[in-house]
Design a protein around this motif. Structure first.
Motif, PDB file in Angstrom:
ATOM      1  N   UNK C 245       0.852  -1.184   0.000  1.00 15.61           N
ATOM      2  CA  UNK C 245       0.000   0.000   0.000  1.00 15.61           C
ATOM      3  C   UNK C 245       0.890   1.236   0.000  1.00 15.61           C
ATOM      4  N   UNK C 246       0.555   2.168  -0.889  1.00 16.01           N
ATOM      5  CA  UNK C 246       1.300   3.412  -0.937  1.00 16.01           C
ATOM      6  C   UNK C 246       0.666   4.383   0.056  1.00 16.01           C
ATOM      7  N   UNK C 255       6.492   6.272   0.688  1.00 10.42           N
ATOM      8  CA  UNK C 255       6.353   5.494   1.900  1.00 10.42           C
ATOM      9  C   UNK C 255       5.338   4.395   1.640  1.00 10.42           C
ATOM     10  N   UNK C 256       5.770   3.181   1.912  1.00 10.48           N
ATOM     11  CA  UNK C 256       4.988   2.010   1.508  1.00 10.48           C
ATOM     12  C   UNK C 256       4.765   1.108   2.709  1.00 10.48           C
ATOM     13  N   UNK C 257       3.584   0.506   2.773  1.00  8.17           N
ATOM     14  CA  UNK C 257       3.354  -0.478   3.825  1.00  8.17           C
ATOM     15  C   UNK C 257       3.301  -1.849   3.194  1.00  8.17           C
ATOM     16  N   UNK C 258       4.162  -2.733   3.696  1.00 12.24           N
ATOM     17  CA  UNK C 258       4.211  -4.092   3.151  1.00 12.24           C
ATOM     18  C   UNK C 258       4.283  -5.061   4.317  1.00 12.24           C
ATOM     19  N   UNK C 263       7.997   1.037   4.855  1.00 12.60           N
ATOM     20  CA  UNK C 263       9.284   1.161   4.181  1.00 12.60           C
ATOM     21  C   UNK C 263       9.319   2.475   3.424  1.00 12.60           C
ATOM     22  N   UNK C 264      10.521   3.101   3.372  1.00 12.77           N
ATOM     23  CA  UNK C 264      10.679   4.288   2.539  1.00 12.77           C
ATOM     24  C   UNK C 264      11.531   3.901   1.341  1.00 12.77           C
ATOM     25  N   UNK C 277      -0.455  -0.667  -4.498  1.00 11.01           N
ATOM     26  CA  UNK C 277       0.610  -0.726  -5.495  1.00 11.01           C
ATOM     27  C   UNK C 277       1.274  -2.089  -5.386  1.00 11.01           C
ATOM     28  N   UNK C 278       2.270  -2.321  -6.276  1.00 10.26           N
ATOM     29  CA  UNK C 278       3.034  -3.550  -6.156  1.00 10.26           C
ATOM     30  C   UNK C 278       4.495  -3.214  -5.953  1.00 10.26           C
ATOM     31  N   UNK C 279       5.138  -3.976  -5.085  1.00 15.40           N
ATOM     32  CA  UNK C 279       6.559  -3.787  -4.845  1.00 15.40           C
ATOM     33  C   UNK C 279       7.282  -4.927  -5.561  1.00 15.40           C
ATOM     34  N   UNK C 280       8.198  -4.553  -6.477  1.00 15.56           N
ATOM     35  CA  UNK C 280       8.938  -5.562  -7.214  1.00 15.56           C
ATOM     36  C   UNK C 280      10.327  -5.742  -6.619  1.00 15.56           C
TER      37      UNK C 280
END
Lengths: 289, 312, 360
Positions: C245-246, C255-258, C263-264, C277-280
């Motif tokens: 999630x962005x 800043x992302x929540x995974x 995470x930044x 969103x997707x984190x690759x």
């Protein structure tokens, strides 16, 4: 087509006994089928007194007199008839192979508007009975003054009228990788150069098949020569055989059989040497003619 | 850097590279089709149309064709007994010889297919009559074999049976022609063999694992998968049979005798055209033949939906 | 001057666009690879350049000249086919000389050119054989030789190595690369194998559904794929894609929540909106120790030992699957729970429509 038989299928193992039975049966069928042929050839070699009234195929002694009698049995000798047949057949082979391969190449390899329509029409003519065009063609050739010449027998062959051969060649051409044409195009070849430098050399088997069938069909053709040839000097062997029956009043079976056997010889030679090509030709087109 | 010439310049130096265009592809395509097109127009389509016209005329090659409308067709169907005789003879011949020939071809092909030793030899032997069969020589032979003093009666005599002149008896003459056709089953057999070879072996393996008997395998696998080949063969052979001419002509001396027993349709047509020079009438007969063949083909294709199995 | 220029090149089959509005410029001497999954149009595009397929729209320029309607033989190109397309009835020598003879070149020059090409490819000994008598690798060389003798502006290769076995493929790959250096020629090479693309290309063109996804050097594509498709296609093993999630985007990054972690990531997108969103993350960039961010614990499900490295397949805390590639032979076993780390700059972010957040 490969001559190697497929492996025995599971669940179909049969006893040795059933195999023997099958071979016996097939041998009998072959014998019954081929006996008349053998008998005719044998009869042509028998002294004329022995021919009728026996079913045996073993002559008391071999006698070629039937051949001599038959050869000169008509006003014109069979040498002329066989030569006429040969001329017509060879010209037909040349015409068919040349023009049918050109046509087949266009159908198999070139892209142009109307191609599919033309191809469909070509297949349609395969089904069209010859009798529909027979009379107008006769009138046409009559007006051209071609009656009693070989022209009506030969000229149509130079116009790819035998759709069977076109079909046969299209099937074969389609099996040649298209990349070869494309490579040739990149190498600067025109369609014509692709046809005679790439396609024809790679198509020798099918050209040979077409040539052989073409020869046999023309050699055996009876209808067209019957209609178009009037002077005995122009007769082909098939028409000559027919007038032999009429003239001899069925008395000289020996001479008739001798000439009949001779008329079968060319076909038989092709059968012996090119059997595989002929069988493949039939299997790929699904028809004999 | 090394200077490279463009392809056009380095290959023969043409100033303007040739272009591929639609026009060129038309020129190319029809260039190759030229002989065929000439033949199609001059020897097939043109004559076909002309014969259609002739079929509405009275024409004897000497005087000009005379328009008589439907006259020929009316006569064919109403007042020409010989037409109906020819129809009967031809239909009897077609519907006897084609099924027999195909049945025989299929039976022998089935026997040869299953890993039989000597297959090439048998195939060759059975094919030989089919290859030679078109020749006048064979028709002559046939005429002798089934004549009163012929080979067939010699064999019968050895078995103590008194024969007869099979070719000269109206009741049996046609059947000798049927037999001659069936005798030439070889090419159909080859087509069946090729078709049988197309059936994947693992299908039989699967079936035998499923416990299907050879008999059941034949009726449930071989026959259904072979129906397209059977159908095709049947169409081709039927059309061919309608056009049969040589054997009847030779055996009956061109008369269709005895007593019109072997008066094939084509033979009748030939007589009308080239013995009596009734060209208009013969043209009408030809078109009737086309219609008959067309109808039978159309019906066959229609019926094929119910018994021919296609993969797609 | 560019050796080859495509502008808005399109190929239409009925209503279907097999190739759509492709713009591409290939410099003299460049080695360009078209890569993409089967059906992406890469071979069609190559064949359009060759002139084997017509062009429905746009312009194709070779060496500054418009080539849309020019016959294949006059475009100054040569092509090596997947099936080699050697003429089976001609000797190797004849195969190579055929184009030159067709063009009516003097015999002496034909002989010279064939001899030179044969020596470059070391096939002098094969010149009088027929293609049937050659091995796969030898046929490949002859096919290349046939292209060389024409001295084309551009060499076109259509998946030339796909008919060779694995070992020979690597060998020929090296040879083609060497040949490219030797001849200094422009080459365009089609393959579906991203390894071939990565190892050979100066420039890779990634195609999908008849459109260009990205053009760049191999490392560009690896480091900065413009979208999820390119990221997934380039690199082996395949990149991991994790749902995230962005939360916000600032000058420092996103800043992302995974998996319950914040995470930044130093990446930005002009019009980013908060949301899914997707984190690759490439397997080789996930680590068991070190790195500047932690992704939390992973339960190992399967371990594959490749010798030089080890692949761990596992599940993150929130149940998402992850593949991790670690150097050397890891001791980790199935059932173990390991901590996963990575470097923030190694993370890729993809918006819901698949396009990538660019690095800040």
């Amino acid at each position: 087509m490969s001559d190697t038989a497929p492996d025995m299928l599971p669940g179909m193992q049969r006893s040795r006994w059933s195999g023997v039975r099958k071979h016996t049966f097939l041998c009998c069928v072959s014998l019954v089928m081929l006996y008349p042929l053998l008998w005719m050839v044998a009869a042509s070699l028998k002294p004329s007194t022995e021919i009728l009234n026996t079913a045996s195929i073993i002559p008391s002694h071999v006698d070629f007199s039937s051949y001599r009698r038959g050869w000169f049995g008509l006003d014109v000798s069979f040498g002329t008839f066989f030569l006429n047949s040969l001329i017509v057949s060879v010209l037909s082979v040349i015409g068919n192979v040349m023009t049918c391969s050109l046509t087949a190449f266009a159908f198999a390899r070139l892209h142009f508007p109307g191609r599919n329509l033309c191809f469909a029409i070509m297949l349609g003519t395969l089904m069209l009975p010859y009798h529909v065009v027979l009379i107008p063609q006769y009138i046409l050739f009559l007006n051209l003054g071609w009656i009693d010449t070989f022209l009506p027998l030969v000229v149509p062959k130079f116009m790819a009228t035998d759709a069977f051969f076109i079909f046969l060649m299209v099937q074969f051409f389609r099996g040649i990788p298209r990349e070869l044409d494309e490579a040739a195009r990149l190498d600067g070849c025109s369609a014509w150069r692709i046809y005679y430098k790439i396609m024809l050399p790679l198509s020798i088997p099918v050209l040979a098949t077409a040539a052989i069938f073409s020869f046999i069909f023309t050699w055996d053709d009876f209808f067209a020569p019957l209609i178009y040839l009037g002077d005995p000097g122009n007769y082909t062997s098939q028409v000559a055989l027919r007038s032999f029956i009429d003239s001899s009043n069925q008395s000289d079976w020996g001479g008739l059989f001798a000439m009949s056997s001779l008329a079968l010889v060319p076909v038989f030679i092709f059968f012996v040497f090119f059997q595989r090509l002929l069988i493949e030709g039939i299997a790929t087109t699904g028809m004999k003619r | 850097m090394r200077e490279r010439m463009t392809g056009a310049a380095s290959f023969g130096g043409a100033t303007r590279p040739p272009r591929t265009s639609k026009l060129q592809s038309i020129r190319e395509g029809y260039g190759f089709l030229m002989p065929w097109l000439a033949g199609l127009l001059g020897l097939t389509l043109g004559p076909a149309l002309f014969s259609l016209y002739l079929s509405f005329t009275k024409y004897d090659l000497v005087s000009d064709p005379k328009w008589i409308g439907m006259g020929n067709y009316v006569r064919i169907f109403s007042t020409d007994p010989k037409f109906w005789i020819a129809m009967k003879v031809t239909f009897t011949y077609v519907f006897l010889s084609v099924p027999l020939k195909l049945g025989f071809a299929l039976a022998i092909a089935m026997m040869l297919n299953k890993g039989l030793r000597g297959l090439p030899i048998y195939r060759a032997l059975f094919y030989l009559p089919s290859l030679l069969g078109g020749s006048v020589a064979i028709a002559i032979l046939w005429r002798q074999v089934f004549s009163s003093g012929g080979l067939f009666n010699q064999v019968l005599a050895m078995l103590g049976i008194k024969g007869m002149g099979w070719v000269s008896t109206p009741e049996t003459a046609l059947y000798t022609l049927v037999l001659l056709t069936v005798w030439q089953f070889g090419s159909s057999m080859i087509i069946f063999l090729a078709g049988l070879r197309q059936i994947p072996a693992d299908m039989y393996e699967a079936a035998s694992i499923d416990g299907a008997s050879p008999r059941r395998q034949f009726f449930r696998i071989t026959l259904p998968l072979l129906t397209p080949v059977i159908f095709f063969n049947a169409i081709v052979q039927t059309i061919d049979a309608f056009k049969a001419f040589n054997s009847a002509f030779i055996i009956s001396d061109g008369t269709g005798g005895p007593v019109n027993a072997t008066l094939f349709y084509t033979l009748y047509l030939f007589q009308e055209a080239f013995s009596f020079f009734r060209m208009g009438y013969a043209a009408a007969l030809a078109w009737v033949l086309v219609m008959i063949i067309g109808c039978i083909t159309a019906i066959s294709f229609f019926m094929s939906r119910y018994w021919v199995h296609y993969d797609e | 001057m560019a050796s080859l220029t495509l502008s808005k090149v399109t190929k239409r089959f009925g209503v279907f666009d097999a190739i759509k509005d492709i713009d591409l410029s290939v410099e003299k001497g460049e080695f360009v690879v078209f890569v993409g999954p089967s059906g992406c149009g890469k071979s069609t595009l190559l064949r359009m350049i060759a002139g084997l397929e017509g062009i429905s729209g746009g312009e194709l320029m070779i060496g500054g000249a418009l080539m849309n309607d020019v016959a294949p033989a006059h475009r100054g190109i040569a092509m090596v086919f997947q099936s080699y397309a050697l003429y089976p009835h001609m000797s190797v020598r004849k195969n190579m000389a055929f184009a030159l003879e067709t063009a009516g070149m003097p015999k002496s020059e034909v002989t010279a050119r064939v001899g030179k090409a044969a020596s470059i490819l070391q096939i002098e000994a094969l010149l009088d054989r027929k293609p049937k008598q050659l091995s796969g690798g030898q046929r490949q060389r002859v096919a290349i030789g046939r292209a060389i003798v024409r001295d084309p502006q551009i060499f076109l290769f259509d998946e030339p190595l796909s008919n060779l076995d694995a070992e020979l493929r690597v060998q020929m790959r090296v040879e083609i690369a060497k040949l490219h250096k030797e001849l200094g020629a422009t080459m365009i090479y089609v393959t579906h194998d991203q390894v071939e693309a990565m190892t050979m290309a100066d420039k890779i063109v990634v195609l999908r559904l008849g459109q260009v996804e990205q053009i760049g050097t191999p490392l560009d594509l690896y480091n900065a794929p413009v979208n999820r498709f390119v990221a997934g296609f380039i690199g082996s093993p395949k990149m991991n894609f994790l749902n995230a999630t962005l939360l916000s985007v600032s000058g420092a990054g996103a800043e992302v929540e995974l998996a319950d972690q914040r995470l930044l990531i130093p990446r930005g997108l002009a019009s980013a909106q908060s949301g899914r969103i997707e984190l690759g993350l490439r397997p080789e960039h996930a680590m068991l120790s070190g790195g500047d961010i932690a992704l939390g614990r992973m339960e190992v499900i399967l371990v594959e030992h490749l010798g030089g490295n080890t692949l761990l397949y596992g599940k993150l805390a929130d149940g998402q699957m992850l593949t991790v590639q670690v150097e050397d032979q890891a001791r980790t076993q199935a059932g173990d729970s390991v901590e996963i780390f990575t470097q923030a700059r190694r993370c890729h972010l993809f918006a819901e429509n698949g396009s990538a957040f660019t690095p800040v």
